[in-house]
Write a protein that holds these residues in place. Structure first.
Motif, mmCIF file in Angstrom:
data_model
loop_
_atom_site.group_PDB
_atom_site.id
_atom_site.type_symbol
_atom_site.label_atom_id
_atom_site.label_comp_id
_atom_site.label_asym_id
_atom_site.label_seq_id
_atom_site.Cartn_x
_atom_site.Cartn_y
_atom_site.Cartn_z
ATOM 1 N N LEU A 25 8.458 39.700 2.607
ATOM 2 C CA LEU A 25 9.707 39.229 2.032
ATOM 3 C C LEU A 25 10.564 40.406 1.600
ATOM 4 N N ALA A 65 13.788 38.836 -2.560
ATOM 5 C CA ALA A 65 13.321 37.464 -2.373
ATOM 6 C C ALA A 65 12.218 37.097 -3.355
ATOM 7 N N GLU A 66 11.348 38.061 -3.676
ATOM 8 C CA GLU A 66 10.211 37.769 -4.542
ATOM 9 C C GLU A 66 10.634 37.357 -5.950
ATOM 10 N N ARG A 76 13.414 35.962 -6.853
ATOM 11 C CA ARG A 76 14.053 34.650 -6.771
ATOM 12 C C ARG A 76 13.014 33.557 -6.590
ATOM 13 N N ARG A 77 11.994 33.835 -5.787
ATOM 14 C CA ARG A 77 10.941 32.849 -5.596
ATOM 15 C C ARG A 77 10.210 32.581 -6.905
ATOM 16 N N ASN A 78 9.961 33.639 -7.689
ATOM 17 C CA ASN A 78 9.316 33.469 -8.984
ATOM 18 C C ASN A 78 10.202 32.666 -9.933
ATOM 19 N N THR A 93 12.508 30.457 -9.048
ATOM 20 C CA THR A 93 12.493 29.073 -8.564
ATOM 21 C C THR A 93 11.245 28.352 -9.043
ATOM 22 N N GLU A 94 10.101 29.025 -8.970
ATOM 23 C CA GLU A 94 8.839 28.429 -9.422
ATOM 24 C C GLU A 94 8.893 28.143 -10.920
ATOM 25 N N TYR A 103 11.164 25.148 -11.485
ATOM 26 C CA TYR A 103 10.448 23.960 -10.994
ATOM 27 C C TYR A 103 9.412 23.489 -12.017
ATOM 28 N N PRO A 132 18.375 29.135 -7.147
ATOM 29 C CA PRO A 132 16.988 28.782 -7.481
ATOM 30 C C PRO A 132 16.874 27.407 -8.141
ATOM 31 N N GLU A 145 16.887 24.956 -5.295
ATOM 32 C CA GLU A 145 15.610 25.023 -4.591
ATOM 33 C C GLU A 145 14.512 24.287 -5.368
ATOM 34 N N ARG A 199 12.556 20.761 -4.236
ATOM 35 C CA ARG A 199 11.093 20.627 -4.217
ATOM 36 C C ARG A 199 10.667 19.383 -5.002
#
Length: 235
Positions: free
Chosen positions: A3, A7-8, A10-12, A14-15, A18, A51, A54, A58
């Motif tokens: 990635l 990206a990392e 943003r993924r964290n 988003t999680e 969520y 995020p 996203e 989910r």
């Protein structure tokens, strides 16, 4: 595939969003029918809308929210027919699991469950949310202990979808007491290798929970949220 560096994080994020939103739904801070917007959540979470969107998408895939493209998002209203169908599937899975457990040698998982549920009354938990979490792990561990990973995976996914309504079942003391008694009976029947009795007990136990779901009203949801708030203040 590696990635991009951006990206990392943003993924964290988003999680994190969520998990926060999902917990708000489970804790009844967000009730079925409540409307939410990406802008408000982004402001609350100190995040951009990407995020947030996203995370909401989910939750939408998992059936917790639905989107109204001109007016934001809504916490999905309860579908009681679907909940009853999920309970029916749960009965089938757990009956199969306890039947298999009666054929196996005692496992460390069963011993751990006995240490939690076969205790004197004065050592029992009385905090509703804590007992709810213990109850969820009781059923997950029973299924895992039978040694079928695919069965355990399906059961885990089903448990996630039922968690929100099962939590209401533990806002009353009589249900907490009944859970300890019924879990003890199920464990005794498994250790005695009485498969027919174990299946009957697990079916009756789940059917009791299913019956409680039928009684849920919006007023009870507000009461459950108030109970959660009161418990959190006392913790």
């Amino acid at each position: 595939m590696t990635l991009p560096a951006s990206a990392e994080p943003r993924r964290n994020l988003t999680e994190h969003i969520y998990q926060r939103l999902k917990q708000d739904i489970f804790d009844f801070r967000l009730l079925p029918g409540d409307r939410i917007t990406e802008n408000v959540i982004a402001e609350q979470m100190s995040a951009s809308r990407t995020p947030v969107r996203e995370a909401l998408m989910r939750l939408q895939r998992e059936g917790f929210v639905e989107v109204f493209y001109r007016s934001g998002w809504q916490i999905r209203p309860f579908d009681f027919q679907q909940f009853e169908q999920l309970y029916d599937v749960r009965v089938i899975l757990e009956m199969a699991a306890v039947s298999r457990l009666c054929e196996l040698q005692p496992t460390t998982e069963l011993e751990a469950l006995q240490a939690i549920w076969l205790v004197p009354i004065e050592e029992r938990q009385s905090h509703g949310p804590s007992v709810c979490q213990l109850d969820e792990h009781f059923h997950l561990d029973l299924v895992r202990a039978c040694g079928n990973p695919e069965l355990a995976r399906i059961h885990h996914d089903l448990t996630e979808r039922l968690r929100i309504v099962r939590r209401i079942d533990f806002t009353r003391d009589n249900r907490i007491e009944a859970t300890y008694r019924e879990h003890a009976e199920i464990l005794h029947s498994i250790t005695q290798r009485r498969a027919d009795q174990a299946q009957l007990l697990i079916r009756t136990h789940i059917e009791e929970s299913k019956a409680e779901v039928r009684k849920i009203t919006l007023h009870m949801l507000f009461e459950a949220r108030q109970h959660q708030d009161d418990s959190r203040r006392l913790a």
